[in-house]
Design an enzyme around this catalytic site. Sequence first.
Site, PDB file in Angstrom:
ATOM      1  N   HIS A 291      -4.598  -4.550  -5.275  1.00  0.00           N
ATOM      2  CA  HIS A 291      -3.461  -3.654  -5.036  1.00  0.00           C
ATOM      3  C   HIS A 291      -3.294  -2.682  -6.204  1.00  0.00           C
ATOM      4  CE1 HIS A 291      -1.945  -5.338  -1.379  1.00  0.00           C
ATOM      5  NE2 HIS A 291      -1.582  -6.495  -1.890  1.00  0.00           N
TER       6      HIS A 291
ATOM      7  N   HIS B  28      -6.316 -10.631  -5.180  1.00  0.00           N
ATOM      8  CA  HIS B  28      -5.467  -9.930  -4.211  1.00  0.00           C
ATOM      9  C   HIS B  28      -4.557  -8.931  -4.924  1.00  0.00           C
ATOM     10  CE1 HIS B  28      -3.179  -9.724  -0.350  1.00  0.00           C
ATOM     11  NE2 HIS B  28      -2.189  -9.398  -1.170  1.00  0.00           N
ATOM     12  N   GLU B  29      -3.884  -9.384  -5.971  1.00  0.00           N
ATOM     13  CA  GLU B  29      -2.950  -8.515  -6.688  1.00  0.00           C
ATOM     14  C   GLU B  29      -3.672  -7.442  -7.503  1.00  0.00           C
ATOM     15  OE1 GLU B  29       0.148  -8.369  -6.145  1.00  0.00           O
ATOM     16  OE2 GLU B  29       0.185 -10.138  -4.856  1.00  0.00           O
TER      17      GLU B  29
END
Length: 218
Positions: free
Chosen positions: A26, A22-23
């Site tokens: 980003h 997820h990170e």
Amino acid sequence: MLNNINEFVLIIVPLLFAVTIHEVAHGYVAYRMGDSTAKMAGRLSLNPVRHLDPVGSFFLPIILYFSGSPFLFGYAKPVPVNFANLYDYRRGTIFVGAAGVVANLICAVLSGLLFQFLIYAASLWHGSFLQSLVIPFLNMLNYSVIINLVLAVFNMIPIPPLDGSRILAMFLPESLRIPFQRIERYGMIIIILLLMTKSLGKIIFFFVTPLCNLLLGT
């Protein structure tokens, strides 16, 4: 107790991968759209150690699991992004905000496909050593689908600082955008209150349950 520990391990592995991807998503999308802050910080790595948050990656999942919470999730250290560096601020903010959610949805779909393939394979290996060997992987993939879907849906809730709020803010007129973004200082309090009243769990599972049934073939 041993069974609980074994089950927790089967949960924590896909959880750590889910928050890591997820990170990284980003940071990678931000990098492609003009901001190299995450890259310079060494955060474009799939090594979970670079992203772990003591509270969000360990204590929160442990508390939720052993308190009998109906769902389990966690979070990693947010990837640093300087939105002012993006080539197109509005478009870049939307893409960066959506990147983590899209990454989790992709992981959920891939986990579901592999889960259903292994279910089919296990039926062919009925009664064999291979069937018993594949069961832990099935459990882990099952948790991977659930965790990635919970993370995706949770982060799309438009409460600052969640990803959904960044996306929504870009569609608001400036007269509303600035007051909306100021809510971020109270965002975590709002989220905790919603969790305590169990209303947030109901919202999450309204979307997660049918998606889980679809991906897991149940």
